[in-house]
Design a protein around this motif. Sequence first.
Motif, PDB file in Angstrom:
ATOM      1  N   GLY A  25      64.044   3.584  49.357  1.00 29.92           N
ATOM      2  CA  GLY A  25      64.108   3.312  47.922  1.00 29.92           C
ATOM      3  C   GLY A  25      64.837   2.014  47.625  1.00 29.92           C
ATOM      4  O   GLY A  25      64.391   1.208  46.799  1.00 29.92           O
ATOM      5  N   SER A  26      65.968   1.769  48.320  1.00 28.07           N
ATOM      6  CA  SER A  26      66.706   0.525  48.082  1.00 28.07           C
ATOM      7  C   SER A  26      65.865  -0.677  48.455  1.00 28.07           C
ATOM      8  O   SER A  26      65.890  -1.695  47.761  1.00 28.07           O
ATOM      9  CB  SER A  26      67.995   0.480  48.896  1.00 28.07           C
ATOM     10  OG  SER A  26      68.673   1.670  48.822  1.00 28.07           O
ATOM     11  N   ALA A  29      60.775   2.966  43.457  1.00 27.64           N
ATOM     12  CA  ALA A  29      62.011   3.383  44.138  1.00 27.64           C
ATOM     13  C   ALA A  29      62.514   4.702  43.567  1.00 27.64           C
ATOM     14  O   ALA A  29      63.125   5.503  44.274  1.00 27.64           O
ATOM     15  CB  ALA A  29      63.071   2.297  43.987  1.00 27.64           C
TER      16      ALA A  29
END
Lengths: 617, 166
Positions: free
Chosen positions: A102-103, A7
């Motif tokens: 990314g989350s 991430a």
Amino acid sequence: MGAIHPAVIFFVGAALIPFFKGTGQRIFVVGVALAAFVYMLFIEPQIGWRFSFLGFNVVLLNADRLSLFVGHIFTLIGLLIILYSIHVKENEHHIFSFLYIGSSLGVVFAGDFFTFFIFWEMLAVTAAILIWLKKDERSLGAGFRYLIMHLIGGGILLMGILLHFLATGSMEIGGLTGVPFALILIGIGFKATFIPFHTWLPDAYPKTSFTVSVLLSVFTTKAGVYALARLFPGIEIVAYMGGVMALYGVIFALLQSNARKLLSYHIISQVGYMVAGVGMGTAMGVDGGLSHVWNHILYKSLLFMCIGAVIYRTEKNDLTELGGLARKMPITTIACIIAALSIAGVPPFNGFVSKAMVYKAADYHDVLYWMLKLASVGTFLSFCKFTYFGFLRKKEIEAREAPLTMTIPMIIVAFLCVLGGVYPNLLGNILPYQSELHVYTLGKLTDTMLLLGVSGAIFLFARRLFEPHERESPDFDYLYIRVAGGFMWFCRNPVSSFGSLIDLAYARVAKGFIWFCRNPVSSLAAGVDLMFARVARILVGTDRYSPMIAAARLAHWMDRLSLAAEKAAARGEERRKMVTQGQTKVDVRSIDSALFLVAVMLLIFLVYMTLVYILAG
Amino acid sequence: MSGLQGAIVHIIHHSMMKSALFLAAGAIIYKTGIRGIDKMAGIGKKMPVTMLVFSIAALSMMGIPPLAGFISKWTLAMGALETGEPVFMVSILLLILSGIMNAIYFVPIIIKAYFGANEYEGGYDDAPPSMLLPMMILALGIIIFGIFTNLSFSAIIPAARALLEP
């Protein structure tokens, strides 16, 4: 420290995007996504990025077979979608896409509930911002409802996590029982589109820009399925919820004429298969559910890419207006047909393989098995409808083939769909349980072809039945909005009436005062005034500086006061009239807030139940 | 212990969030004279830094991780759990509810500011640097104190202990 958290690549990339412009930015964006995808291939199963935080351990990187499997498909499709949406010029779109992806990776690799929750919430916020980037009224409202739904789900999840921590004293993922179990299941259900918490999906996805809906169709719901696979494998109620979702989604999909709304309901339906597989919890079930995650991500994002390319070229979104695209956009049409055959579970495309695995796992659950089979009939019918009315039927339409940056990712994804179907065991090596299934047996093939042949015949002979109409089919949001409307009425009437009652009371007091001033006081004052004046004239002979003048002034001011009171009384009367005629306007922001408030009340009730449970136990 | 820590950490975090919000609101009033939310459509284009600070502080007030407000919420909830008394469960509920309530207040403002129809002539016209600098420091603080919690807790834990042990 070990490996870098994947991430982080996206987060750092997002931070650097504003420093690039034009072509440089495009290369940078694709480069970062490519780097993340390649890097992902080399991550070994491991536990890393441990921190001590507020007295418990936080594990950011928990890479095992399950999370790596989901991580691979997330980075792969992330790369392709970013390539697909490279024509978007706004920085914000790329930044928030990166944060969103990314989350989702953060959720997948979270090794404890705390990390899980943090990325879970970030996923909701970044998705809502992506929805708002369309910047029109409909998307702003839909994004607001999306965010509120997810914050409520997140709140329920947080309560579950806290109660779990209270009960066990550990933040480690797993080992849920009792109330925390139920709360966390519901909280995750908000993202995994459990009926009736699914309304945000068909509400928001058709209203965003088409690149965003491709992106959204992949990550949010699959993060939910991943969480279910991690926390709730083998829970029967989850499996049956999957069956309900599969049927419910497909029924509503058949009723839609908006192409993206149809696809959105199909997400619910297909997620139902995954939830069913995961809920059965056998090795075959979990593997089937997860390989369905993989395959679904491919063909559903391909479908959204195709309809996105159509929207890009024609700016039309509705099946009633589309058609005749086979000549004009051949690559898009072929890609769309491949995706439709995959999602319908036709051999030799990838949907067939993972659906066969889920069916195999459902062998011992008769009801569930037939629910899923029935749903697959509906899926086939609705994709006949989708491809026929959207692309194949004869109709004059202005369009030309989508640009290369769009067609190349579409071709790659379509190729992967076919590859996954022809070599079903490619996935087997990276699946958590490495189950293998020989799907291409005579029995399975004839079974499937029979089912599809029947539904295809139905479509062929009863095509008129499926003709798209412009209509809204009421879903649960209709109910929610009605409840919210009732709440609004409650706000409007009692509250507003109460306000006017207060006004009325004041008016009464004012009237009494007026009466008092006019009759006894005024006349008395006037009489006294006169008397004093006479006496003064007799005594002093002049009006100036006498106390009587002061008295007269006082009387004058009293009169003015009474006049003002009279006005106030008239205003009160007017307001009372307006209330009786129903013309009041109460400043309540919008129906959304009310919807939200209702949800808050539900949440209160939930907590109340929790309390009751705790007190009793 | 956690409750006391939560209270202390909330003093720090809340002072940062609220003052960032007030400074941002002040900068908007200074620059445009607007006080009504309904007139703020498109102000994110005109005053991007101010609105960014405002949004970060607002998200923090909503308790969105990984910002400082979430850490306060979390620690306070932990404190409530530590007591083990069902009565304090209500306070956890209130914490979560207040987060959602804050979302109702703040989200429409953020939507309006960034995504609403632009009502302003001209482009970038933000507050002077002397106003922006403190706001940016506060916003940065909100992010840093949300991620690197040891910064504040290394001071707070002894403080809480000192309060508990006369």
